[in-house]
Design an enzyme around this catalytic site. Structure first.
Site, PDB file in Angstrom:
ATOM      1  N   HIS A  94      44.478  45.123  36.520  1.00  9.60           N
ATOM      2  CA  HIS A  94      44.453  45.640  35.146  1.00  9.60           C
ATOM      3  C   HIS A  94      43.644  44.747  34.199  1.00  9.60           C
ATOM      4  O   HIS A  94      43.272  45.178  33.113  1.00  9.60           O
ATOM      5  CB  HIS A  94      45.881  45.842  34.629  1.00  9.60           C
ATOM      6  CG  HIS A  94      46.585  44.597  34.193  1.00  9.60           C
ATOM      7  ND1 HIS A  94      47.512  43.948  34.978  1.00  9.60           N
ATOM      8  CD2 HIS A  94      46.518  43.883  33.049  1.00  9.60           C
ATOM      9  CE1 HIS A  94      47.978  42.892  34.334  1.00  9.60           C
ATOM     10  NE2 HIS A  94      47.385  42.834  33.157  1.00  9.60           N
ATOM     11  N   ASP A 124      48.092  45.853  41.823  1.00  5.92           N
ATOM     12  CA  ASP A 124      47.562  45.161  40.652  1.00  5.92           C
ATOM     13  C   ASP A 124      46.825  43.882  41.030  1.00  5.92           C
ATOM     14  O   ASP A 124      46.929  42.859  40.349  1.00  5.92           O
ATOM     15  CB  ASP A 124      48.664  44.855  39.634  1.00  5.92           C
ATOM     16  CG  ASP A 124      48.106  44.582  38.239  1.00  5.92           C
ATOM     17  OD1 ASP A 124      46.965  45.001  37.972  1.00  5.92           O
ATOM     18  OD2 ASP A 124      48.796  43.940  37.431  1.00  5.92           O
ATOM     19  N   SER A 200      48.134  37.097  32.604  1.00  6.07           N
ATOM     20  CA  SER A 200      47.969  38.026  33.719  1.00  6.07           C
ATOM     21  C   SER A 200      46.862  37.568  34.656  1.00  6.07           C
ATOM     22  O   SER A 200      45.741  37.286  34.232  1.00  6.07           O
ATOM     23  CB  SER A 200      47.634  39.430  33.206  1.00  6.07           C
ATOM     24  OG  SER A 200      48.719  39.998  32.535  1.00  6.07           O
TER      25      SER A 200
END
Length: 350
Positions: A94, A124, A200
């Site tokens: 993402h 992901d 992230s």
């Protein structure tokens, strides 16, 4: 009298005076518990410091945007880490989805253009590549041996603050998160190391500086609840991302929903379950339609494994080789049917 009263107050406060040279003689002795705590904290600090010094240079800030190198304007940011000395970087899918330009900022100040090698929205994960050699890199380990309470260290770039470090412990194992394409990412690591936007794709490390997970999500407005994709998952998928740019999974071409089974049908067929997967849509010319499956059928088993929800189906197909036939058991109204279906390769979905 006033002088005596002052002496009394001095004693009560523990103040050292001529009349009270040592109000608490025991305070001169070292507190064994305090000494033990100090040693523990020193060891903890040394462990964290050593890990950051060793792994920090391999952690990068990922910036995405549009434009030429001289005009690049970041539109998004995340973290990543080098996994090979020749420039392969692991991050979250993402972080780089729909990015036309990607830059990797290293701790030594280098900004290198990065290309997307492959990504897997279902877990992901994504792999990037920069043109560089002899880079510091990290090691992905088998994370199946993690224990609740184990020390973890997160390194990343929250809100653009490069090489930020936070610590915590593994708070739970075996969690599941829903990915971008609706599949469950299983065996997620839940931990207490504080994470913020920009973390992230950064590594979650053990006390020896080995990567045990890839930080991927937080719960908004919550504290001490972070999630990481296990390093074991990445280890199994990275070779496919390097070789093919995607992860190849089996595909039947159905959309289904969890549905309770009629009790009379359960008793009649001797089923040991009370839910199945009702097929509500079939891919035109997909494997399921070609094998004779119809909308309204209720899938109850594949190769003898119970299918009680779409997640059971996703889980099975994620591990089943493309092109190898499977036996599908389903209910069509009151009848039970067994069909052979040959799964195809699933197209990547966003």
């Amino acid at each position: 009298m006033a002088k005596k009263k002052l002496e009394s107050l001095s004693w009560m406060s523990g103040e050292v005076t001529a009349e009270n040279p040592s109000p608490h003689p025991e305070s001169r002795q070292a507190d064994p518990q305090a000494s033990s705590d100090a040693e523990f904290l020193d060891a903890y600090s040394r462990a964290v410091t050593a890990v950051v010094e060793r792994v920090g240079p391999a952690v990068v800030s990922i910036h995405t945007g549009e434009g030429r190198a001289s005009e690049f304007e970041p539109a998004g940011a995340g973290s990543g880490f080098v996994i090979t000395p020749d420039g392969y970087i692991l991050t979250n899918s993402h972080v780089v989805v729909n990015a036309r330009e990607i830059r990797a900022l290293f701790i030594d100040g280098r900004r290198l253009a990065a290309t997307l090698v492959g990504r897997d929205p279902s877990t992901d994960l994504a792999v990037l590549r920069v043109s560089a050699a002899t880079l510091p890199y990290t090691t992905l380990i088998d994370s199946s041996g993690l224990r609740v309470g184990q020390l973890v260290i997160a390194v990343g770039n929250p809100f653009g603050f490069q090489s930020s470090v936070s610590t915590g412990v593994v708070s739970s194992l075996g969690r599941a998160l829903r990915s971008q394409d609706g599949r469950l990412i299983e065996n997620i690591i839940q931990h207490t190391a504080p994470l913020n936007p920009g973390n992230s794709g950064g590594p979650l490390l053990d006390s020896r500086g080995r990567v045990i997970g890839i930080n991927t999500a937080i719960i908004a407005m919550a504290q001490g609840i972070g999630f990481a994709v296990p390093a074991s998952t990445a280890r199994s998928l990275v070779p496919q991302l390097l070789a093919k740019g995607r992860v190849e999974r089996s595909f039947l071409g159905v959309i289904g929903f969890r549905r309770p089974l009629d009790r009379r049908v359960v008793r009649f067929h001797g089923l040991n379950k009370d839910h199945g997967v009702e097929i509500v849509s079939l891919e035109p010319s997909g494997p399921a339609r070609n094998a004779g499956m119809q909308t309204g059928d209720i899938l109850i088993a594949i190769n003898g494994q119970d299918m009680t929800s779409p997640d059971d189906l996703f889980r099975f197909l994620s591990e089943w080789p493309v092109g190898r036939p499977v036996s599908v058991s389903l209910l069509r109204r009151k009848d039970r049917l067994d069909l052979e279906v040959t799964p195809a390769a699933a197209a990547t979905r966003e």
